[in-house]
Design an enzyme around this catalytic site. Structure first.
Site, PDB file in Angstrom:
ATOM      1  N   CYS A   1     -23.267  -8.379   2.872  1.00 47.19           N
ATOM      2  CA  CYS A   1     -23.645  -9.207   4.080  1.00 47.19           C
ATOM      3  C   CYS A   1     -21.986  -9.659   5.873  1.00 47.19           C
ATOM      4  O   CYS A   1     -22.836  -9.387   6.860  1.00 47.19           O
ATOM      5  CB  CYS A   1     -23.999 -10.759   3.658  1.00 47.19           C
ATOM      6  SG  CYS A   1     -25.677 -10.289   2.254  1.00 47.19           S
TER       7      CYS A   1
ATOM      8  N   THR B   1       0.961  -1.400   0.219  1.00 45.95           N
ATOM      9  CA  THR B   1      -0.425  -0.685  -0.032  1.00 45.95           C
ATOM     10  C   THR B   1       0.707   1.688  -0.237  1.00 45.95           C
ATOM     11  O   THR B   1       0.750   2.433  -0.830  1.00 45.95           O
ATOM     12  CB  THR B   1      -1.222   0.089   1.155  1.00 45.95           C
ATOM     13  OG1 THR B   1      -2.187  -1.092   1.493  1.00 45.95           O
ATOM     14  CG2 THR B   1      -1.973   1.579   1.222  1.00 45.95           C
TER      15      THR B   1
END
Length: 459
Positions: free
Chosen positions: A320, A70
């Protein structure tokens, strides 16, 4: 307990463990110092850089080590945008890039720049012509992953890189998922990767900037790593990362072919074993170890817990499993089913017997979750009113689709069901349900609360 989430973090490779332990004794000193211990550390760092550069296919002086993949992405994008500011402030990415790329794009826009996201097809791949069309005279940088982190689709990097070169725009490639398998082909300009994706230790990233690419490091720098990644390097971890990269690449052809066969078995057998399943991602142009599928009428979080209880560690891009109720940006961009989403990514050495056991366990896990939600996948064939409205406001996926499935048989053929929902996943899941169940998705319209999704019964 079989671990099937190598796309998040691969288990530490034995070679990485050996190199890490050995370099703890030999590589603790400052490689910038001229005394004996420093010279020894510098030799280790140089050897690691040469090994990593050989695996990438670049010059050693083009590659620096960073604290993470990252960090490498953020530094690569920021440094290139800053150096090419006179050209323009436009950034091009695909819609399915890793979040680190998209976060950098958002920061760039917040700072006054502009960014375009190139759409993908249902297989998750960009069209080369679509991508290049977004690259203009004011484009400072383009970004395209080598392969998708969530669905495994391999992107046409070589073709895009060639087109970008012809118009003088550098291309940054996020190669985190693919570098352990092969070099990235094509005339790319910058490349990033992360060691924990190929079995190296966490906390080591790679940033490659080709010679001739305009680049200006941002933030406070120092004399280390060409000024592109300041701070004292974690030399033992770097040595272990480079050693494991060399080791996995030596095994990649044979092991990749073996894992590809196991993944193909999952791709074929899951739809045979479980009703109402969509396998997503390109069936051919894909990583050898990764497969993703989504199950209708399933709460993704419950399914992951059920599989964990059965001894299998997998991950999901389903809304979900998120408190935000927002489906994965990758699944959203592809326009595929998001509920009950499961990503299986096999680490090196996965046994065929573990895959067979997973295929034995999965149907029962899905059935158990569906039963807990009171799902009947066959709607009753009852003729009644020509229109019905289902109020699913405030209900998380997969409840809106479950409620739709329960009442579709209550309208005659040609009748419609309107589902009211404020769950972002419904925008993907209701059209996907229609395609899987042979019904017509009419469209959507905004309401004072949520969105109304209209479905016409065809059979």
């Amino acid at each position: 307990m079989p671990y099937f989430d190598a796309a998040s973090a691969a288990p530490l490779h034995p070679v990485a463990r050996q190199a890490l332990l050995a370099s703890l004794d030999e590589g603790w000193a400052d490689p910038a110092r001229l005394y004996r211990e420093g010279r020894r550390a510098a030799l280790l760092l140089d050897a690691a850089r040469e090994a990593a550069a050989e695996a990438v296919g670049c010059r050693p002086d083009e590659l620096v080590f960073t604290p993470s993949g990252t960090h490498a992405v953020h530094a690569g994008i920021a440094g290139t945008l800053a150096a090419r500011r006179r050209v323009g402030r436009h950034l091009v990415t695909s819609a399915v890039e890793h979040s680190s790329v998209l976060h950098s794009a958002a920061a760039h826009v917040a700072d006054g720049g502009s960014a375009s996201e190139v759409r993908v097809g249902r297989d998750g791949a960009v069209d080369v012509a679509d991508f290049v069309r977004e690259v203009g005279t004011d484009t400072a940088l383009a970004c395209l992953q080598s392969a998708n982190h969530e669905v495994g689709t391999v992107q046409p990097v070589a073709e895009v890189a060639q087109q970008c070169r012809e118009v003088g725009v550098p291309l940054l490639v996020d190669a985190a998922q693919s570098l352990g398998w092969e070099q990235v082909r094509g005339p790319w300009s910058l490349l990033t990767a992360s060691a924990h994706k190929w079995g190296g230790p966490a906390g080591v990233g790679l940033l490659v900037v080709r010679k001739g690419v305009r680049y200006a490091p941002q933030g406070v720098g120092d004399e280390r790593e060409a000024g592109r990644s300041p701070g004292f390097v974690n030399l033992p971890a770097i040595v272990a990362a480079a050693a494991s990269l060399r080791a996995v690449r030596a095994e990649a052809a044979e092991e990749g072919e073996r894992l590809r066969g196991l993944v193909e078995r999952i791709r074929v057998r899951v739809p045979e074993l479980v009703e109402d399943v969509e396998v997503v991602g390109d069936a051919v142009r894909r990583l050898p170890h990764l497969v993703t599928f989504s199950c209708l009428y399933v709460d993704g979080e419950s399914l992951l817990h059920a599989l964990d209880g059965a001894g299998f560690s997998v991950s999901s891009g389903s809304s979900c499993t998120s408190s935000t109720l927002t489906p994965s940006h990758v699944l959203r961009a592809m326009g595929v089913l998001s509920e009950g989403n499961v990503r299986v990514s096999l680490p090196w050495g996965t046994a065929a017997s573990d895959v067979e056991k997973f295929l034995e366990v999965l149907p029962g896990a899905v059935r158990g979750v569906r039963e807990s939600l009171g799902v009947s996948t066959v709607a009753p064939a009852v003729k009644g009113s020509a229109t019905l409205t289902v109020d699913a406001l405030g209900k998380r996926c997969p409840i809106p689709v479950i409620e739709l499935a329960k009442v579709i048989g209550d309208v005659p053929v040609g009748g419609t069901v309107t589902v009211l929902s404020d769950d972002a996943a419904a925008r993907l899941d209701i059209p996907a349900w229609c395609g899987m169940r042979g019904q017509e998705y009419v469209g959507e319209e905004s309401r004072e609360r949520g969105v109304a999704y209209v479905v016409r019964r065809l059979s």
